[in-house]
Scaffold this motif. Structure first.
Motif, mmCIF file in Angstrom:
data_model
loop_
_atom_site.group_PDB
_atom_site.id
_atom_site.type_symbol
_atom_site.label_atom_id
_atom_site.label_comp_id
_atom_site.label_asym_id
_atom_site.label_seq_id
_atom_site.Cartn_x
_atom_site.Cartn_y
_atom_site.Cartn_z
ATOM 1 N N ARG A 266 0.801 -1.226 0.000
ATOM 2 C CA ARG A 266 0.000 0.000 0.000
ATOM 3 C C ARG A 266 0.835 1.277 0.000
ATOM 4 O O ARG A 266 0.336 2.338 -0.351
ATOM 5 C CB ARG A 266 -0.917 0.013 1.214
ATOM 6 N N ASP A 267 2.064 1.200 0.409
ATOM 7 C CA ASP A 267 2.904 2.395 0.503
ATOM 8 C C ASP A 267 3.649 2.615 -0.812
ATOM 9 O O ASP A 267 4.418 1.742 -1.241
ATOM 10 C CB ASP A 267 3.899 2.233 1.653
ATOM 11 N N PRO A 268 3.448 3.777 -1.476
ATOM 12 C CA PRO A 268 4.129 4.032 -2.748
ATOM 13 C C PRO A 268 5.651 3.973 -2.641
ATOM 14 O O PRO A 268 6.322 3.499 -3.550
ATOM 15 C CB PRO A 268 3.671 5.439 -3.132
ATOM 16 N N ASN B 34 7.433 2.096 -0.623
ATOM 17 C CA ASN B 34 7.843 0.688 -0.565
ATOM 18 C C ASN B 34 7.759 0.045 -1.945
ATOM 19 O O ASN B 34 8.664 -0.690 -2.361
ATOM 20 C CB ASN B 34 6.971 -0.089 0.419
ATOM 21 N N ALA B 35 6.678 0.319 -2.659
ATOM 22 C CA ALA B 35 6.531 -0.248 -4.006
ATOM 23 C C ALA B 35 7.654 0.252 -4.916
ATOM 24 O O ALA B 35 8.240 -0.522 -5.674
ATOM 25 C CB ALA B 35 5.169 0.107 -4.596
ATOM 26 N N GLY B 36 7.955 1.538 -4.842
ATOM 27 C CA GLY B 36 9.029 2.102 -5.660
ATOM 28 C C GLY B 36 10.372 1.466 -5.353
ATOM 29 O O GLY B 36 11.154 1.158 -6.258
ATOM 30 N N THR B 37 10.641 1.261 -4.083
ATOM 31 C CA THR B 37 11.897 0.614 -3.685
ATOM 32 C C THR B 37 11.971 -0.804 -4.244
ATOM 33 O O THR B 37 13.011 -1.231 -4.753
ATOM 34 C CB THR B 37 12.023 0.586 -2.147
ATOM 35 N N ILE B 38 10.867 -1.522 -4.187
ATOM 36 C CA ILE B 38 10.849 -2.891 -4.708
ATOM 37 C C ILE B 38 11.041 -2.893 -6.226
ATOM 38 O O ILE B 38 11.805 -3.694 -6.764
ATOM 39 C CB ILE B 38 9.543 -3.615 -4.310
ATOM 40 N N VAL B 39 10.360 -1.993 -6.923
ATOM 41 C CA VAL B 39 10.498 -1.919 -8.382
ATOM 42 C C VAL B 39 11.949 -1.601 -8.764
ATOM 43 O O VAL B 39 12.525 -2.236 -9.655
ATOM 44 C CB VAL B 39 9.523 -0.876 -8.982
ATOM 45 N N ARG B 40 12.555 -0.625 -8.098
ATOM 46 C CA ARG B 40 13.962 -0.280 -8.396
ATOM 47 C C ARG B 40 14.898 -1.439 -8.065
ATOM 48 O O ARG B 40 15.842 -1.712 -8.808
ATOM 49 C CB ARG B 40 14.369 0.984 -7.632
ATOM 50 N N GLY C 267 17.867 -7.517 -12.051
ATOM 51 C CA GLY C 267 17.517 -8.207 -13.290
ATOM 52 C C GLY C 267 16.322 -9.119 -13.215
ATOM 53 O O GLY C 267 16.305 -10.180 -13.848
ATOM 54 N N VAL C 268 15.310 -8.731 -12.468
ATOM 55 C CA VAL C 268 14.086 -9.521 -12.389
ATOM 56 C C VAL C 268 13.479 -9.626 -13.790
ATOM 57 O O VAL C 268 13.439 -8.652 -14.534
ATOM 58 C CB VAL C 268 13.090 -8.871 -11.391
ATOM 59 N N ASP C 269 13.027 -10.805 -14.140
ATOM 60 C CA ASP C 269 12.474 -11.049 -15.473
ATOM 61 C C ASP C 269 11.020 -10.614 -15.611
ATOM 62 O O ASP C 269 10.578 -10.248 -16.693
ATOM 63 C CB ASP C 269 12.581 -12.536 -15.824
ATOM 64 N N ALA C 270 10.266 -10.679 -14.514
ATOM 65 C CA ALA C 270 8.859 -10.283 -14.554
ATOM 66 C C ALA C 270 8.442 -9.785 -13.175
ATOM 67 O O ALA C 270 8.853 -10.345 -12.152
ATOM 68 C CB ALA C 270 7.976 -11.451 -14.980
ATOM 69 N N LEU C 271 7.637 -8.736 -13.167
ATOM 70 C CA LEU C 271 7.126 -8.159 -11.930
ATOM 71 C C LEU C 271 5.617 -8.021 -12.083
ATOM 72 O O LEU C 271 5.145 -7.377 -13.017
ATOM 73 C CB LEU C 271 7.761 -6.795 -11.667
ATOM 74 N N PHE C 272 4.873 -8.641 -11.193
ATOM 75 C CA PHE C 272 3.417 -8.588 -11.226
ATOM 76 C C PHE C 272 2.932 -7.788 -10.033
ATOM 77 O O PHE C 272 3.427 -7.980 -8.921
ATOM 78 C CB PHE C 272 2.811 -9.996 -11.167
ATOM 79 N N LEU C 273 1.966 -6.910 -10.255
ATOM 80 C CA LEU C 273 1.362 -6.125 -9.187
ATOM 81 C C LEU C 273 -0.099 -6.507 -9.076
ATOM 82 O O LEU C 273 -0.846 -6.392 -10.036
ATOM 83 C CB LEU C 273 1.475 -4.629 -9.471
ATOM 84 N N GLY C 274 -0.481 -6.961 -7.898
ATOM 85 C CA GLY C 274 -1.878 -7.343 -7.669
ATOM 86 C C GLY C 274 -2.773 -6.122 -7.623
ATOM 87 O O GLY C 274 -2.324 -4.981 -7.474
ATOM 88 N N GLU C 275 -4.068 -6.373 -7.760
ATOM 89 C CA GLU C 275 -5.048 -5.271 -7.807
ATOM 90 C C GLU C 275 -5.063 -4.460 -6.520
ATOM 91 O O GLU C 275 -5.397 -3.283 -6.531
ATOM 92 C CB GLU C 275 -6.440 -5.825 -8.077
ATOM 93 N N THR C 276 -4.707 -5.058 -5.383
ATOM 94 C CA THR C 276 -4.725 -4.329 -4.123
ATOM 95 C C THR C 276 -3.408 -3.615 -3.841
ATOM 96 O O THR C 276 -3.245 -3.004 -2.800
ATOM 97 C CB THR C 276 -5.045 -5.282 -2.956
ATOM 98 N N THR C 277 -2.490 -3.688 -4.777
ATOM 99 C CA THR C 277 -1.205 -3.006 -4.625
ATOM 100 C C THR C 277 -1.325 -1.574 -5.117
ATOM 101 O O THR C 277 -2.070 -1.285 -6.053
ATOM 102 C CB THR C 277 -0.104 -3.760 -5.414
ATOM 103 N N VAL C 278 -0.574 -0.681 -4.473
ATOM 104 C CA VAL C 278 -0.578 0.734 -4.851
ATOM 105 C C VAL C 278 -0.280 0.903 -6.345
ATOM 106 O O VAL C 278 0.424 0.090 -6.939
ATOM 107 C CB VAL C 278 0.455 1.499 -3.983
ATOM 108 N N ASP C 279 -0.837 1.944 -6.919
ATOM 109 C CA ASP C 279 -0.621 2.261 -8.335
ATOM 110 C C ASP C 279 0.825 2.741 -8.524
ATOM 111 O O ASP C 279 1.254 3.679 -7.869
ATOM 112 C CB ASP C 279 -1.614 3.342 -8.741
#
Length: 150
Positions: free
Chosen positions: A121-123, A125-131, A137-149
């Motif tokens: 839910r925290d943008p 935290n999501a940004g840190t994970i995406v970076r 070199g993650v091959d695929a990243l999926f974000l569930g519907e309840t995850t922050v935009d």
């Protein structure tokens, strides 16, 4: 030079601050020189580039955008603030198209490392994970519907 927040291009971009509009139009705002630069180099489409006051502030971005036939619009600082989600607008904002991939297509490539975000839910935290995913070199990243935009 766009000096009014009522300008049709500014109003259109401003609406993208709302998730529902982003989802329905399949567009989003890209803020900052690094993000805009990467978007201009990606296979996705950048629909518009807004520069604060003068293209001279970001000449390489203006050149890259024009080379890809992306409209480049200069806007006054108060106008740029209404299309930015940050406290201190970076002076460059672009409108980009969503890049949608089917999960089955990504998984059919036999990815080595897949990350799934569910309920983040925290943008920040999501940004840190995406970076972090990009860094390792993650091959695929999926974000569930309840995850922050993102």
């Amino acid at each position: 030079m766009i000096t009014s927040v009522r300008n049709v291009h500014i109003q259109s971009a401003r609406k993208l601050l709302k998730r529902g509009v982003r989802d329905s139009r399949r567009e989003f705002l890209i803020e900052g020189a690094m993000g805009v630069s990467q978007a201009l180099q990606s296979p996705g489409r950048v629909r518009a580039l807004f520069l604060e006051e003068s293209a001279e502030n970001f000449p390489e971005l203006a050149r890259a955008a024009r080379a890809r036939k992306v409209p480049v619009m200069e806007a006054a600082a108060p106008v740029m603030r209404v299309i930015s989600s940050t406290t201190n607008p970076p002076g460059v904002v672009a409108v980009g198209e969503f890049l949608d991939f089917k999960a089955a297509d990504l998984l059919s490539r036999s990815p080595g490392l897949v990350v799934v975000l569910a309920g983040v839910r925290d943008p920040g935290n999501a940004g840190t994970i995406v970076r972090s995913c990009a860094a390792v070199g993650v091959d695929a990243l999926f974000l569930g519907e309840t995850t922050v935009d993102v």
